[in-house]
Design a protein around this motif. Structure first.
Motif, short mmCIF file in Angstrom:
data_model
loop_
_atom_site.label_atom_id
_atom_site.label_comp_id
_atom_site.label_asym_id
_atom_site.label_seq_id
_atom_site.Cartn_x
_atom_site.Cartn_y
_atom_site.Cartn_z
N TYR A 296 38.08 45.78 44.40
CA TYR A 296 36.64 45.81 44.21
C TYR A 296 36.13 44.62 43.39
CZ TYR A 296 37.38 50.63 45.71
OH TYR A 296 37.74 51.76 46.41
N LYS A 297 36.81 43.51 43.51
CA LYS A 297 36.43 42.31 42.76
C LYS A 297 34.97 41.93 43.05
CE LYS A 297 37.86 37.55 41.77
NZ LYS A 297 38.82 36.46 42.10
N GLY A 298 34.22 41.69 41.98
CA GLY A 298 32.81 41.33 42.13
C GLY A 298 31.88 42.51 42.23
N LYS A 299 32.45 43.73 42.30
CA LYS A 299 31.61 44.93 42.40
C LYS A 299 31.66 45.79 41.15
CE LYS A 299 32.11 45.34 47.46
NZ LYS A 299 32.52 46.23 48.56
N LEU A 300 32.59 45.49 40.26
CA LEU A 300 32.76 46.32 39.07
C LEU A 300 31.77 45.90 37.99
CD1 LEU A 300 36.65 46.51 38.90
CD2 LEU A 300 35.05 47.97 40.13
N THR A 301 31.40 46.85 37.15
CA THR A 301 30.43 46.59 36.10
C THR A 301 31.01 46.94 34.73
OG1 THR A 301 29.48 48.81 36.28
CG2 THR A 301 28.50 47.08 37.65
N SER A 302 30.33 46.50 33.71
CA SER A 302 30.72 46.82 32.33
C SER A 302 29.62 47.64 31.68
CB SER A 302 30.95 45.54 31.53
OG SER A 302 31.19 45.85 30.16
N TYR B 121 30.97 38.93 34.66
CA TYR B 121 31.68 38.78 33.39
C TYR B 121 32.72 39.87 33.13
CZ TYR B 121 27.34 36.14 33.01
OH TYR B 121 26.29 35.28 33.27
N VAL B 122 32.90 40.77 34.09
CA VAL B 122 33.79 41.91 33.88
C VAL B 122 35.25 41.50 33.97
CG1 VAL B 122 34.52 44.14 34.80
CG2 VAL B 122 32.11 43.57 34.72
N MET B 123 36.05 42.01 33.06
CA MET B 123 37.50 41.81 33.11
C MET B 123 38.20 43.06 32.60
SD MET B 123 38.19 39.25 29.89
CE MET B 123 39.97 39.52 29.92
N SER B 124 39.46 43.17 32.95
CA SER B 124 40.25 44.33 32.51
C SER B 124 40.90 44.03 31.16
CB SER B 124 41.33 44.65 33.54
OG SER B 124 42.21 45.64 33.03
N ASP C 246 31.03 29.71 25.69
CA ASP C 246 31.81 30.40 26.71
C ASP C 246 31.02 31.57 27.29
OD1 ASP C 246 34.17 28.86 26.49
OD2 ASP C 246 34.78 29.98 24.70
N ASN C 247 31.33 31.91 28.53
CA ASN C 247 30.76 33.12 29.11
C ASN C 247 31.34 34.34 28.40
OD1 ASN C 247 29.13 31.95 31.10
ND2 ASN C 247 30.84 31.81 32.54
N PRO C 248 30.57 35.43 28.34
CA PRO C 248 31.13 36.65 27.73
C PRO C 248 32.29 37.18 28.55
CG PRO C 248 29.02 37.11 28.81
CD PRO C 248 29.19 35.61 28.81
N LYS C 249 33.15 37.93 27.91
CA LYS C 249 34.27 38.59 28.59
C LYS C 249 34.12 40.08 28.35
CE LYS C 249 37.44 34.66 28.23
NZ LYS C 249 38.74 34.17 27.71
N LEU C 250 33.36 40.72 29.22
CA LEU C 250 32.98 42.11 29.03
C LEU C 250 34.03 43.05 29.61
CD1 LEU C 250 29.21 41.80 29.94
CD2 LEU C 250 30.30 41.47 27.72
N ALA C 251 34.25 44.14 28.91
CA ALA C 251 35.30 45.08 29.32
C ALA C 251 34.82 45.99 30.44
CB ALA C 251 35.74 45.91 28.13
N GLY C 252 35.56 45.97 31.54
CA GLY C 252 35.41 47.01 32.54
C GLY C 252 36.36 48.13 32.15
#
Length: 543
Positions: free
Chosen positions: A175-181, A462-465, A346-352
């Protein structure tokens, strides 16, 4: 004294577990038919009514089972009724009391990070789900995600809890590009645009925007404007100024191979710079005392009134407020915009959501019918259970068009205009979220109400695991756990003092003293333990 109390509590747990081993099994499932690999047990026992007591370790949870159409429908389908038990005050005190007294109810849901999870497992107060499934409902293994089971498998080879809102590494690929934080910096749309939609990514621009908003909008419906809001301050700090702020600043979680805990005053230059910015804001009356004392219910009430200009807050919990504001004036809702940035821009690195998810659900050894309990869990995590808890009743609350389930226009309208009424009377959209599979929901292409869409969609790039940084909690009673608890509580004490300091020099003194306190308490020992867990997590995840 704290160490002595923890030791006594742990001893109480141990004695309870030993005593329990000598007692007759109180969870015998008389008359319950076991399921098979091809037939889930809940279908075989749906004509035998039973009620489970289900403890939810969140004092803000206000829903009841049996009032909404969906809960009635599920009870009619499965034969299972539910009585939710929610702490009236401090969650930890309520849960610790039940653990110490061996009075845990049938089913328990709590945050995966809570120290009581380990306490209950080590004391034998909860049952292995895999063993219950082997004996009473092998179908469980057909619907349970093997990666999630693997993640939650303990050293003894057993799985004691199953998560909600859990995303596996495969989900992030799929679901890359579809997940939100859930992590957002929000501004009230009309106010933000009225002051020129300023850049708030720098300390200077941030303060200028707060000042401009307060000057142009001193009151909201005859109540003072609150220029900056955030999550409530507790005995261990505010998540807004810990994890959330550091994720916006893209603060690295690992430095030279060592884990860096960003939740308890990490000594990072960009982080300190922004805390000093908030100190400056507080000194100018841009962060009123309400922010330091309000609880979640008060924050949500003020958000629904539109009294905040901006907030470092979780967008999921803004749904009711957003709907209320949108109904009055669509331009008065909160939208997400770029918030505090580090000095490198830097861009934020928001937690999914990670593989640990948000909460885990466990079955108590006191459960009145452990067979029906595991069968009910099997139903809830199955696709049928997810359809029921998310979309509700076929033909009544949703229809299927071209293979895609959609809420009926009537239900959709109520959900977007009055979230509270929807959850109380209808019960769709994961009103009963304890075992919701939000990754599963992605296959349908989530459609957001106009009042909710922008903050969700804004986070997607900006979502990452952060899954490898989960499960860092040390065993209760261990040196690492005691040190971490002491540091957390000290941080909760000094964070307001930092923001209310009269000068930067006073801030520096408080900050330096806290860093010394961490070191003197033995923070290096905690960091060594956390780094070992990180390396183990990476191995589990194949990173």
């Amino acid at each position: 004294m704290k160490k002595i109390m923890v030791m006594l509590l742990c001893l109480s747990f141990a004695l309870t577990a030993v005593s329990a081993k000598g007692q007759k099994d109180s969870t015998a499932s008389s008359g319950t038919v076991a399921g098979t690999e091809n037939e889930p047990g809940w279908k075989l026992n749906k004509d035998k009514p039973i009620q489970f007591d289900w403890y939810i370790n969140f004092s803000w949870f206000a829903r009841q089972w049996g009032q909404s159409e969906v809960s009635k429908y599920i009870t009619q389908k499965t034969g299972v009724d539910v009585r939710f038990i929610v702490p009236a005050g401090n969650e930890a005190e309520k849960l610790n009391s039940m653990i110490a007294g061996d009075t845990l109810p049938d089913i328990i849901t709590l945050g995966w990070w809570e120290g009581q999870v380990g306490m209950m497992i080590d004391s034998g107060l909860v049952l292995p789900l895999n063993k219950l499934a082997d004996e009473y409902d092998p179908y469980f293994f057909k619907v349970a995600n093997p990666e999630k089971l693997g993640w939650y498998t303990k050293a003894d080879g057993n799985v004691y809890g199953y998560p909600n809102a859990s995303y596996t590494p495969d989900d992030y690929k799929k679901y890359k590009g579809k997940l939100t934080s859930n992590e957002t910096f929000l501004v009230r749309k009309d106010m933000y645009e009225a002051i020129g939609s300023p850049d708030m990514t720098t300390p200077e621009g941030f303060l200028a925007a707060l000042r401009a908003a307060k000057e142009k909008f001193p009151t909201v419906n005859n109540q003072p404007l609150i220029p900056l809001g955030m999550q409530e301050f507790t005995e261990i700090g505010s998540t807004s100024l810990g994890v959330y702020l550091n994720h916006f600043l893209a603060t690295p979680m690992e430095v030279n191979g060592k884990y860096q805990d960003v939740s308890v005053g990490i000594d990072n230059p960009d982080y300190v710079r922004w805390l000093k910015t908030f100190r400056k804001a507080a000194s100018e009356g841009l962060i009123p005392m309400d922010v330091f004392v309000d609880k979640r219910s008060q924050i949500e009430e003020k958000a629904a009134q539109g009294r905040y200009f901006c907030m470092m807050y979780q967008n999921w919990d803004m749904q009711a407020a957003q709907n209320a504001l949108y109904e009055k004036d669509p331009d008065s809702i909160y939208i997400a915009v770029p918030g505090p940035e580090d000095s490198r821009k830097d861009n934020p690195k928001l937690a999914g959501s990670g593989i640990s998810g948000w909460t885990i659900t466990l079955i108590s050894k006191n459960c009145k019918d452990k067979a029906r309990a595991i069968q009910f869990l099997t139903y809830l995590i199955s696709e049928e259970g997810q359809m029921d808890t998310n979309f509700g009743i076929p033909g009544k609350t949703y229809t299927v068009e071209d293979g895609i389930p959609k809420l009926t226009p009537e239900v959709k309208k109520i959900d977007s205009e009055d979230k509270n009424k929807q959850e109380t009377e209808i019960g769709v959209q994961y009103t009963y979220w304890m075992l919701m599979d939000t990754a599963w929901q992605q296959q349908w292409g989530i459609e957001y109400a106009p009042s909710l869409a922008e903050p969700q969609l804004w986070t997607r790039p900006y979502v990452m695991s952060y899954a490898q940084y989960d499960n860092m909690t040390a065993k209760p009673g261990s040196d690492e756990a005691l040190i971490y608890d002491a540091v957390q509580r000290k941080w909760g004490e000094i964070l307001p003092r930092l923001l209310l300091a009269k000068s930067d020099s006073e801030f520096d003194t408080i900050w330096t003293d806290f860093q010394t306190y961490k070191k003197d308490q033995g923070w290096d020992k905690v960091q060594t333990y956390q780094t070992s867990v990180l390396n183990s997590n990476k191995k589990k995840l194949g990173l």
